[in-house]
Design a protein around this motif. Structure first.
Motif, mmCIF file in Angstrom:
data_model
loop_
_atom_site.group_PDB
_atom_site.id
_atom_site.type_symbol
_atom_site.label_atom_id
_atom_site.label_comp_id
_atom_site.label_asym_id
_atom_site.label_seq_id
_atom_site.Cartn_x
_atom_site.Cartn_y
_atom_site.Cartn_z
ATOM 1 N N LYS A 1 0.843 -1.191 0.000
ATOM 2 C CA LYS A 1 0.000 0.000 0.000
ATOM 3 C C LYS A 1 0.876 1.239 0.000
ATOM 4 O O LYS A 1 1.904 1.280 0.679
ATOM 5 N N LYS B 1 2.856 0.702 -6.253
ATOM 6 C CA LYS B 1 1.955 -0.434 -6.028
ATOM 7 C C LYS B 1 1.988 -1.426 -7.189
ATOM 8 O O LYS B 1 1.612 -2.587 -7.031
ATOM 9 N N ASN B 2 2.426 -0.968 -8.351
ATOM 10 C CA ASN B 2 2.508 -1.838 -9.529
ATOM 11 C C ASN B 2 3.943 -2.183 -9.896
ATOM 12 O O ASN B 2 4.218 -2.639 -11.003
ATOM 13 N N CYS B 3 4.846 -1.957 -8.966
ATOM 14 C CA CYS B 3 6.276 -2.116 -9.248
ATOM 15 C C CYS B 3 6.840 -3.207 -8.334
ATOM 16 O O CYS B 3 7.432 -2.922 -7.306
ATOM 17 N N LYS C 1 0.815 11.103 -5.713
ATOM 18 C CA LYS C 1 -0.144 10.042 -6.044
ATOM 19 C C LYS C 1 0.353 9.211 -7.221
ATOM 20 O O LYS C 1 0.238 7.977 -7.226
ATOM 21 N N GLU C 2 0.906 9.879 -8.229
ATOM 22 C CA GLU C 2 1.474 9.142 -9.365
ATOM 23 C C GLU C 2 2.554 8.173 -8.892
ATOM 24 O O GLU C 2 2.610 7.015 -9.323
ATOM 25 N N GLU D 1 0.263 5.613 -0.078
ATOM 26 C CA GLU D 1 -0.732 6.681 -0.095
ATOM 27 C C GLU D 1 -0.114 7.997 0.362
ATOM 28 O O GLU D 1 0.923 8.022 1.023
ATOM 29 N N ASN D 2 -0.755 9.072 -0.037
ATOM 30 C CA ASN D 2 -0.308 10.405 0.372
ATOM 31 C C ASN D 2 -1.509 11.261 0.723
ATOM 32 O O ASN D 2 -2.593 11.095 0.156
ATOM 33 N N CYS E 1 2.963 6.928 -5.852
ATOM 34 C CA CYS E 1 2.378 5.864 -5.035
ATOM 35 C C CYS E 1 1.724 4.806 -5.911
ATOM 36 O O CYS E 1 1.857 3.598 -5.659
ATOM 37 N N ASP E 2 1.017 5.237 -6.952
ATOM 38 C CA ASP E 2 0.394 4.283 -7.873
ATOM 39 C C ASP E 2 1.453 3.446 -8.584
ATOM 40 O O ASP E 2 1.286 2.233 -8.787
ATOM 41 N N MET E 3 2.544 4.086 -8.969
ATOM 42 C CA MET E 3 3.628 3.363 -9.627
ATOM 43 C C MET E 3 4.231 2.311 -8.702
ATOM 44 O O MET E 3 4.486 1.174 -9.105
ATOM 45 N N LYS F 1 1.673 14.620 -7.971
ATOM 46 C CA LYS F 1 2.860 13.833 -8.325
ATOM 47 C C LYS F 1 3.118 12.724 -7.305
ATOM 48 O O LYS F 1 3.572 11.632 -7.664
#
Length: 271
Positions: free
Chosen positions: A65, A134-136, A127-128, A67-68, A130-132, A125
């Motif tokens: 997880k 989670k998929n990394c 959020k970008e 998040e920001n 954090c999303d990266m 930025k």
């Protein structure tokens, strides 16, 4: 360190979760590394020699997880410098939880007249990033930090990059039971620092200097550069209550060269 105020933003994912941790995954075997998936894992003599370079190359990052959230906190007193006045901080708090259950915290400091980002830009930025994250999966720490650098390059996103890196490295360090100061090769877990006095009246500056003197501070950083005469009066007032202190003068580009020389001459008793 983030305040309890910041921690409350993420109350749905408490730090002291009782959820059992999953085994760590490393790219290479670490026979000499003591690994315990606990934030309270003790440090052994074998792990104390393990450095950040080795961690970059061997630790496989798996983010559960990320998040920001905005971190808006009013200051106890205004913080005034030559170019601006700050009444509150509007930063970005970042929380990263690895699949082993370890949590790291970071903070992106936002000061638009110093940093390139404002808070809305930093939030977007972060959020970008954090999303990266989670998929990394199944990349080394070094590779993940490289991905963060590519997404948040240069001075343009330096504050957000620092906050994301801070949270990630914090979580990774907790995963191996090493405090950050030791991971980065520190010889001690204490430091000697100065403390800053903003632009205030001579009386207020003297009161702060006296307070800090009693607290053991031997070096005072003075914000100056707004009014030459007032700055000299402040320095003289501080000298009266804390005669042995050392000064760091920070004018934030507020002085002309001849004004800077004049302040130093006055400070040393030369007219």
């Amino acid at each position: 360190m983030l305040s309890q105020f910041a921690l409350s933003f993420f109350s749905k994912s408490p730090l002291n979760s009782s959820k059992p941790h999953e085994p760590l995954k490393f790219q290479l075997p670490l026979s000499n590394l003591y690994v315990k998936n606990s934030m309270k894992a003790p440090v052994t003599s074998s792990s104390s020699n393990f450095g950040f370079k080795e961690l970059l190359e061997t630790f496989t990052v798996e983010v559960q997880k990320a998040e920001n959230k905005p971190l808006n906190v009013p200051l106890v007193a205004p913080f005034t410098i030559a170019t601006s006045r700050l009444d509150k901080v509007e930063n970005v708090a970042i929380r990263i939880e690895l699949k082993n259950g370890c949590v790291g915290w970071g903070e992106a400091p936002i000061l638009p007249f110093v940093t390139a980002e404002d808070q809305p830009t930093a939030m977007a930025k972060a959020k970008e990033a954090c999303d990266m994250l989670k998929n990394c999966s199944f990349l080394t720490l070094e590779a993940v930090l490289g991905e963060i650098g590519d997404l948040l390059p240069g001075h343009q996103f330096a504050s957000v990059r620092a906050g994301i890196e801070m949270a990630l490295i914090d979580a990774v360090a907790k995963s191996i039971g090493l405090p950050l100061w030791r991971l980065f090769g520190g010889a001690s877990n204490t430091i000697i620092t100065d403390i800053t006095i903003p632009i205030v009246s001579p009386a207020e500056a003297a009161a702060l200097a006296s307070k800090y003197h009693k607290q053991g501070f031997k070096t005072l950083k003075l914000k100056v550069g707004k009014n030459l005469k007032a700055d000299i009066e402040v320095l003289q007032a501080i000298r009266a209550v804390h005669p042995d202190c050392s000064f760091i003068l920070d004018a934030n580009e507020g002085y002309k060269p001849e004004e800077a020389i004049e302040v130093l001459e006055k400070l040393h008793g030369r007219e």
